[in-house]
Design an enzyme around this catalytic site. Structure first.
Site: not given
Length: 600
Positions: A419, A484, A505-506
């Site tokens: 991401t 997220s 960062g998930g």
């Protein structure tokens, strides 16, 4: 011969710009950065860089994950382009410079503040599941969920991309400069050769991240010339992507959603014998960018706004801040003071418990968005937090107003990692916050027409039922997987944009963004200092401490109050802007990655 000379000259110019931009990273004597007049530089290599000063500009700013992308966006703004124009150019450049993280084969969420109308628009360009994908998508022959490693490579994990449609939607609504101008930098870079950054080179050489690439012949040929990983500084030409961009420029969204690019996406995903995909041309034709209602919450004389479902980011950040607004945060003690860390961790447990139970695609399930931020509900949730005592895990989950039942099962599911985030303010005061992703590092590994396809479908829960109840985030035809990602715009007490924020960062994105916002709003940190601070967060489990930082000193005290802790590497990529009262801009980019802030 003339064409080769032109390509050689262009490659030399790009390489020179890359070297010159990297030189900005070198600190002046005493460790102070050498430049704060609208320019800054990336980390010189992988890992955390030394602290540097924030970047200050007077009118415009771009903060993104690679210096060449930032400088291309800055040039668009200098020519009178809008924040949307600059975002298009930056995204296309990142597709080449940071292919492991985002691109036209993936999806994104955008917040856009229109300075003329004062309106905040949020756009959902999340990927969708194919019409033939059902709850069994990630079940093996024995009816049990596949392993994550087995599910990612190939076409099975590929969702219908949203970024190409988003690019054209942004330009149609907010664009000023012609698409030809916005696409030109990425086309030139693709033809001349893309400089491989230290971070990309490290990922290509690491089998933990590159396995999906090596399973794809086209990806291997591009990223592993001669059979070995591309190294830092090497130039990788990508003429196929240049041609893809020309088609998108000239044919609009039809090139991807009904034309030759789309046909090749379908063929490449379906052609993987090891993991064939289910995406069809009809799925592409049906894709739409959706305008959603912003999710906003009051916080300490500010209004914090984010993206609503199918992203859990805006809701979780909003809930955490809504809870902290009701708790005795000690602003004079700094973000790493034990009482502040404890409150943040406990509020995060509650937010993640609600996220796992209630949040999925709102077009497929009932999501009680308003109820989760209802003041009465937040009051009740805040009362479950006791000073000096860690809450049990999993945290209890109440029934927010508007929730119909507990008929569906909670499940944390999978979380995106590949991401990037883009923050932009243009000369007219328009503001863009955009988080964009292909999910895991290098996505599905399927490489088609010069770009990688996402593996976003692995963000669905692999298990469709738990104890006889359907899982809220299970795979369904046309559904968008929960995310997220948390692009954020914060308004001050006069309802003027004050902060632009976001990170990769998930599922840790939520903690990264919340930590940066409290650091800036409550503790007065500038954007660069907020981006550099050590991370402490909680995802309804142990309190996670960034390894190798000063935050590790908190572990004994957290243990004494009954909190489990875990240390981990946390490669956030916060890109932050503060809009000051006098209209000037202060920016900061996370030294854990290669980004910079720049503007005029």
């Amino acid at each position: 011969m003339l064409a080769r000379l032109r390509r050689s000259a262009a490659a030399g110019a790009i390489a020179a710009l890359f070297v010159a931009t990297a030189a900005m990273a070198q600190p002046a004597p005493g460790g102070a950065p050498s430049m704060t007049d609208g320019r800054a530089a990336p980390e010189a290599a992988t890992g955390r860089a030394a602290a540097r000063a924030p970047v200050v500009t007077t009118r415009t700013m771009v903060v993104a994950a690679h210096p060449l992308a930032v400088q291309a966006g800055r040039a668009v703004l200098a020519e009178g382009g809008s924040a949307a124009d600059a975002a298009i150019t930056v995204q296309l450049m990142l597709n080449l410079l940071e292919p492991q993280s985002s691109g036209i084969g993936g999806g994104a969420f955008v917040l856009y503040h229109d300075a003329m109308t004062g309106r905040l628009t949020t756009l959902d360009a999340r990927e969708t599941a194919p019409a033939t994908a059902g709850p069994d998508l990630f079940l093996g022959p024995d009816g049990e969920p596949m392993s994550f490693r087995a599910a990612v490579p190939g076409g099975r994990s590929v969702g219908v991309p949203g970024v190409p449609a988003l690019i054209h939607a942004l330009h149609e609504t907010y664009g000023r400069l012609p698409l030809a101008r916005l696409f030109a930098p990425a086309i030139a870079l693709a033809e001349a050769g893309v400089p491989v950054s230290p971070r990309l080179a490290g990922l290509l050489a690491d089998p933990r991240y590159s396995a999906s690439l090596r399973a794809d012949a086209a990806a291997t040929a591009h990223f592993y010339p001669g059979g070995t990983p591309a190294t830092a500084g090497m130039l990788l030409p990508n003429p196929a992507f240049a041609e893809t961009l020309r088609l998108m420029r000239d044919q609009g969204r039809a090139a991807v959603y009904g034309g030759p690019v789309g046909a090749d996406i379908v063929a490449a995903a379906a052609g993987r014998a090891d993991n064939p995909g289910r995406i069809a041309e009809g799925d592409l034709a049906a894709y739409q960018v959706i305008e959603r209602s912003p999710v906003c919450v009051p916080y300490h004389q500010h209004r914090v706004c984010g993206m609503g479902p199918p992203s859990s980011g805006g809701l979780a950040v909003g809930q955490i801040l809504g809870l902290l607004d009701r708790l005795p945060l000690q602003a004079d003690k700094g973000p790493l003071a034990l009482p502040n860390v404890t409150l943040l961790a406990e509020a995060s447990k509650l937010a993640f418990a609600d996220r796992d139970r209630w949040v999925a695609d709102p077009d497929m399930v009932d999501v009680p968005t308003a109820g989760l931020l209802n003041p009465v509900y937040l009051d009740a949730r805040a009362h479950s937090i006791e000073a000096g005592r860690a809450m049990d895990v999993p945290a209890p989950s109440g029934m927010p107003p508007g929730a119909r039942s507990l008929a569906m099962a909670a499940d944390p599911g999978r979380h995106e990692n590949g991401t990037s985030h883009i923050s932009i303010v243009d000369g007219s005061g328009n503001v863009l916050s955009m988080t964009t992703s292909i999910e895991g590092a290098f996505g599905s590994g399927v490489f088609v027409r010069g770009f990688l396809l996402n593996n976003q479908l692995t963000d669905f829960s692999f298990r469709p039922e738990i104890d006889g109840r359907p899982v809220i985030n299970r795979v369904e035809p046309g559904k968008r997987p929960r995310s997220s990602m948390a692009p954020t715009i914060v308004y001050d007490g006069d309802q003027r944009p004050a902060i632009v924020a976001g990170s990769p960062g998930g599922s840790r994105i939520i903690g990264y963004v919340t930590g940066a916002l409290t650091a800036m709003i409550d503790h007065g940190l500038d954007p660069q200092a907020a981006a550099e601070q050590p991370h402490v967060l909680n995802r309804n489990g142990p309190t996670e401490i960034e390894a190798g930082t000063a935050a590790e000193a908190l572990i004994p005290a957290l243990t004494l109050i009954g909190d489990d802790t875990a240390t981990a590497e946390m490669t956030s990529g916060l890109n932050l802007i503060r809009i000051n009262a006098d209209g000037s801009l202060t920016g900061g980019s996370d030294p854990r990655r290669e980004g910079i802030a720049a503007g005029d």
